[in-house]
Scaffold this motif. Structure first.
Motif, PDB file in Angstrom:
ATOM      1  N   ASP A 130      -8.854   1.821   0.251  1.00 39.28           N
ATOM      2  CA  ASP A 130     -10.222   0.453   0.380  1.00 39.28           C
ATOM      3  C   ASP A 130     -10.920   0.549  -0.098  1.00 39.28           C
ATOM      4  O   ASP A 130     -11.871   1.059   0.388  1.00 39.28           O
ATOM      5  N   HIS A 135      -5.568  -6.808  -5.904  1.00 39.24           N
ATOM      6  CA  HIS A 135      -5.737  -5.321  -5.644  1.00 39.24           C
ATOM      7  C   HIS A 135      -7.005  -4.813  -4.702  1.00 39.24           C
ATOM      8  O   HIS A 135      -7.224  -5.316  -4.525  1.00 39.24           O
ATOM      9  N   HIS A 136      -6.493  -3.817  -3.772  1.00 36.14           N
ATOM     10  CA  HIS A 136      -7.874  -3.320  -2.452  1.00 36.14           C
ATOM     11  C   HIS A 136      -7.219  -1.771  -2.812  1.00 36.14           C
ATOM     12  O   HIS A 136      -8.843  -1.158  -2.404  1.00 36.14           O
ATOM     13  N   GLN A 137      -6.821  -1.764  -3.798  1.00 40.02           N
ATOM     14  CA  GLN A 137      -6.857   0.646  -3.812  1.00 40.02           C
ATOM     15  C   GLN A 137      -7.410   0.305  -5.378  1.00 40.02           C
ATOM     16  O   GLN A 137      -5.942  -0.249  -5.801  1.00 40.02           O
ATOM     17  N   TYR A 170     -13.131  -1.501  -0.713  1.00 37.32           N
ATOM     18  CA  TYR A 170     -14.533  -2.747  -0.510  1.00 37.32           C
ATOM     19  C   TYR A 170     -14.887  -1.858   0.889  1.00 37.32           C
ATOM     20  O   TYR A 170     -16.402  -1.948   0.815  1.00 37.32           O
ATOM     21  N   SER A 171     -14.383  -1.008   1.211  1.00 36.54           N
ATOM     22  CA  SER A 171     -15.093  -0.206   2.345  1.00 36.54           C
ATOM     23  C   SER A 171     -15.300   1.270   2.414  1.00 36.54           C
ATOM     24  O   SER A 171     -15.764   2.318   3.126  1.00 36.54           O
ATOM     25  N   LYS A 209      -8.573   0.122   7.456  1.00 37.59           N
ATOM     26  CA  LYS A 209      -8.464  -1.259   6.056  1.00 37.59           C
ATOM     27  C   LYS A 209      -6.324  -1.067   4.995  1.00 37.59           C
ATOM     28  O   LYS A 209      -6.356  -1.426   4.152  1.00 37.59           O
ATOM     29  N   SER A 225      -6.472  -9.526 -11.503  1.00 35.79           N
ATOM     30  CA  SER A 225      -6.752  -8.551 -10.282  1.00 35.79           C
ATOM     31  C   SER A 225      -5.877  -9.168  -8.989  1.00 35.79           C
ATOM     32  O   SER A 225      -6.363  -9.895  -8.732  1.00 35.79           O
ATOM     33  N   ASP A 276       0.608  -1.163  -0.197  1.00 33.57           N
ATOM     34  CA  ASP A 276       0.046   0.212  -0.073  1.00 33.57           C
ATOM     35  C   ASP A 276       1.104   1.288   0.057  1.00 33.57           C
ATOM     36  O   ASP A 276       1.904   1.375   0.169  1.00 33.57           O
ATOM     37  N   GLN A 280     -14.812  -8.714  -7.535  1.00 28.99           N
ATOM     38  CA  GLN A 280     -12.846  -9.665  -6.563  1.00 28.99           C
ATOM     39  C   GLN A 280     -12.769  -8.670  -8.055  1.00 28.99           C
ATOM     40  O   GLN A 280     -11.818  -9.194  -8.942  1.00 28.99           O
ATOM     41  N   HIS A 281     -11.380  -7.849  -6.572  1.00 33.58           N
ATOM     42  CA  HIS A 281     -10.390  -7.344  -7.455  1.00 33.58           C
ATOM     43  C   HIS A 281      -9.273  -7.848  -6.615  1.00 33.58           C
ATOM     44  O   HIS A 281      -7.968  -7.465  -7.255  1.00 33.58           O
ATOM     45  N   THR A 282      -8.812  -9.104  -5.784  1.00 29.77           N
ATOM     46  CA  THR A 282      -8.376  -9.880  -5.203  1.00 29.77           C
ATOM     47  C   THR A 282      -8.223 -11.004  -5.606  1.00 29.77           C
ATOM     48  O   THR A 282      -8.574 -11.791  -4.527  1.00 29.77           O
TER      49      THR A 282
END
Length: 235
Positions: A122, A170-172, A124-125, A75, A168, A62, A133-135
């Motif tokens: 993040d 990533h969460h950012q 998702y939040s 997150k 994919s 990150d 689903q990006h991860t």
């Protein structure tokens, strides 16, 4: 002469680390890869940007949100401020000299931040919508969702299609895009998958990992690296 490509690295337990897939991708496309440590002495970096013909920003952890005026979200994952500072300096100097940049996953985000944009810490939040689903839990060589490509963009010129599958991890993700850049690819849920400069010869950021799709012969990944190396030969 084969162009010299500087590749940024992650940090882990006082070691610089890099997937060999980046090295193989550059070598196969005709470049000489040079693995870059995260040098803290910024006054010495101008000689480094003068030496390389192109910059490949690799994926990784990150990014410190204070670089775009925010404080850490709950997150937010592991950050490496030394890497952030090193890459931002390199990016700004490469942009100043109009030398090619290919920025992958985390690289796509730090490219946007260095140019004046910002990002979701993040997705998702921080996004109140259903997301893909990006991860992914599938292998890196598998394309898990589609990217929709902006017609006429650099990405469109390279891939020659307006829709194709990518992996994919990533969460950012980028949020507001820097001045002088445009969005050239999005996922079906609206997440930004590709950005590119509208004022430089070749500056392309991708949210996915094309180097991970090359071993299976993905033609779009091959075209991306070949186009990047072709641009580096001209720089």
């Amino acid at each position: 002469m084969r162009p010299i490509i500087g590749i940024s690295t992650s940090e882990n337990n006082n070691e610089n680390t890099l997937s060999h897939q980046y090295v193989k991708a550059v070598t196969k496309a005709g470049g000489i890869p040079v693995i870059l440590p995260n040098i803290a002495e910024h006054h010495e970096l101008e000689s480094l940007t003068n030496m390389i013909d192109g910059l490949l920003l690799s994926g990784g952890g990150d990014i410190d949100p204070t670089f775009f005026g925010e404080e850490p979200h709950p997150k937010l994952g592991l950050i490496r401020p030394n890497r952030d500072e090193f890459e931002m300096y390199m990016i700004k100097d490469m942009l100043r000299m109009d030398k090619p940049i290919l920025a992958i996953c985390r690289g796509c985000q730090i490219l946007n931040i260095a140019a004046g944009g910002d990002m979701f810490q993040d997705i998702y939040s921080q996004i109140d919508e259903d997301l893909l689903q990006h991860t992914q839990v599938a292998p890196i060589s598998h394309g898990s969702h589609f990217v929709h490509v902006k017609e006429g963009s650099l990405l469109h010129q390279i891939t020659k299609v307006q829709k194709f599958k990518v992996n994919s991890f990533h969460h950012q993700a980028n949020r507001h895009i820097a001045t002088g850049f445009q969005i050239s690819g999005t996922a079906s849920d609206g997440i930004i998958e590709s950005i590119e400069s509208t004022v430089h010869s070749f500056v392309l950021g991708l949210q996915w990992h094309p180097e991970g799709m090359l071993p299976n012969g993905d033609q779009h990944a091959k075209a991306i690296f070949q186009s990047f190396l072709d641009a580096c030969k001209k720089s």
